[in-house]
Design an enzyme around this catalytic site. Structure first.
Site, mmCIF file in Angstrom:
data_model
loop_
_atom_site.group_PDB
_atom_site.id
_atom_site.type_symbol
_atom_site.label_atom_id
_atom_site.label_comp_id
_atom_site.label_asym_id
_atom_site.label_seq_id
_atom_site.Cartn_x
_atom_site.Cartn_y
_atom_site.Cartn_z
ATOM 1 N N TYR A 6 47.481 10.413 -2.349
ATOM 2 C CA TYR A 6 47.088 9.449 -3.316
ATOM 3 C C TYR A 6 46.105 10.043 -4.631
ATOM 4 O O TYR A 6 46.218 8.880 -5.152
ATOM 5 C CB TYR A 6 45.779 8.326 -1.844
ATOM 6 C CG TYR A 6 45.746 7.129 -3.101
ATOM 7 C CD1 TYR A 6 46.753 6.551 -2.687
ATOM 8 C CD2 TYR A 6 44.666 7.169 -3.321
ATOM 9 C CE1 TYR A 6 46.126 4.842 -2.968
ATOM 10 C CE2 TYR A 6 44.069 5.632 -3.554
ATOM 11 C CZ TYR A 6 45.264 4.581 -3.732
ATOM 12 O OH TYR A 6 44.857 3.187 -4.278
ATOM 13 N N SER A 23 43.914 3.175 -9.566
ATOM 14 C CA SER A 23 42.601 3.106 -8.726
ATOM 15 C C SER A 23 41.452 4.135 -8.559
ATOM 16 O O SER A 23 41.321 4.591 -10.149
ATOM 17 C CB SER A 23 42.625 3.943 -7.400
ATOM 18 O OG SER A 23 42.172 4.477 -6.522
HETATM 19 C C1 BGC Z 1 41.680 2.649 -2.219
HETATM 20 C C2 BGC Z 1 41.134 2.351 -1.446
HETATM 21 C C3 BGC Z 1 39.653 2.620 -1.356
HETATM 22 C C4 BGC Z 1 39.304 2.089 -2.615
HETATM 23 C C5 BGC Z 1 37.717 3.042 -3.216
HETATM 24 C C6 BGC Z 1 41.118 2.391 -3.454
HETATM 25 O O1 BGC Z 1 42.631 2.805 -4.113
HETATM 26 O O2 BGC Z 1 43.417 2.185 -1.667
HETATM 27 O O3 BGC Z 1 41.732 2.972 0.541
HETATM 28 O O4 BGC Z 1 38.456 1.666 -0.162
HETATM 29 O O5 BGC Z 1 40.343 2.668 -3.342
HETATM 30 O O6 BGC Z 1 38.148 4.396 -2.345
#
Ligand code: BGC
Length: 266
Positions: A164, A151
């Protein structure tokens, strides 16, 4: 070059029944891969997609597994090998969010996100390496390919999402260490770092005009991403077109990771 980029390859896509994973399953099938669509809680969606792929002349199965569970991961690989005879590509995509400010984040929320997003990718990558090395050489120069779903939050801190961001930061160094370890064995390991992609995980960030307008402040390219944007990158990383690429993180984010707040500022 093959007519289709993944012809003759068999793939597992974890979390393949929705969102980014679903986009990857469809794109892989279009490029000729046989696809094992992993799901945890959505059997109907996974079966429907397998049916859709088969109806279009492809090969697909739906396979249940909690990626954080060692024996379920092994069973998923067994089922895929049984169906397709081999496994060439593993996309460790399954992931969750469970957001909360630090002071109220429960240990269970921390553990659940680390288990699915980080431990799950470890278990899938480990099983992938075992299987890649145990089978005869396949259609690609590489013995196998692992794609980790990271991410932008492997580098962008995100208040209220510490579980996360920690999981994705972990994915970053896990991927690079695995790439270093497995390159001599002919296995390529790479990651994709998506920005904001229109999927159920971030519905609240795009489903109202107000939220969408606010989100655009973070995306220099001026549009939200679609699962297909990530799927195209995954096809390339899984294909022989990227044969010399390992240990790389491909940001597919419309510029979200470019600190857009600094444009005209600072
Ligand atoms: C998350 C999303 C978020 C995106 C950008 C992703 O890894 O799961 O919820 O919108 O990152 O912030």
């Amino acid at each position: 070059m093959r007519e289709r980029l993944l012809e003759g390859c068999a793939a597992i896509v974890t979390g393949g029944s929705s969102g980014i994973g679903a986009g990857i399953c469809r794109a892989f099938a279009r490029e000729g891969a046989k696809v094992a669509i992993n799901y945890l809680s959505a059997p109907a969606a996974a079966e429907a997609m397998a049916g859709e792929i088969r109806a279009a002349g492809g090969e697909a199965i739906a396979v249940v597994a909690d990626v954080a569970n060692e024996s379920q991961v092994a069973a998923m690989f067994d089922a895929t090998e049984k169906a397709f005879g081999r496994i060439d590509i593993v996309v460790a995509n399954a992931g969750i969010q469970s957001d909360a400010p630090l002071e109220t984040m429960e240990l269970s929320q921390w553990n659940a996100v680390i288990a699915a997003n980080l431990t799950g990718q470890f278990l899938c990558a480990r099983e992938a390496a075992r299987r890649f090395l145990a089978q005869p050489a396949g259609p690609s120069p590489a013995r196998g390919k692992v794609i980790c779903m990271s991410s932008v939050h492997e580098v962008i801190p995100w208040a209220g999402h510490v579980n996360y961001t920690a999981s994705k930061g972990g994915v970053h160094m896990m991927m690079r260490s695995l790439a270093q370890e497995l390159a001599p064995k002919g296995i390529r390991v790479n990651a994709i770092a998506p920005g904001a992609i229109r999927t159920p995980i971030n519905r609240s960030a795009w489903s109202t005009p107000e939220a969408a307008a606010k989100l655009m402040e973070l995306i220099p390219y001026g549009r939200i991403g679609e699962p297909e944007d990530i799927a195209r990158a995954a096809v390339w990383l899984a294909s022989d077109e990227s044969d010399y690429v390992t240990g790389a993180t491909l940001f597919v984010d419309g510029g979200m990771s470019l600190y857009p707040g600094f444009a005209g500022n600072g």
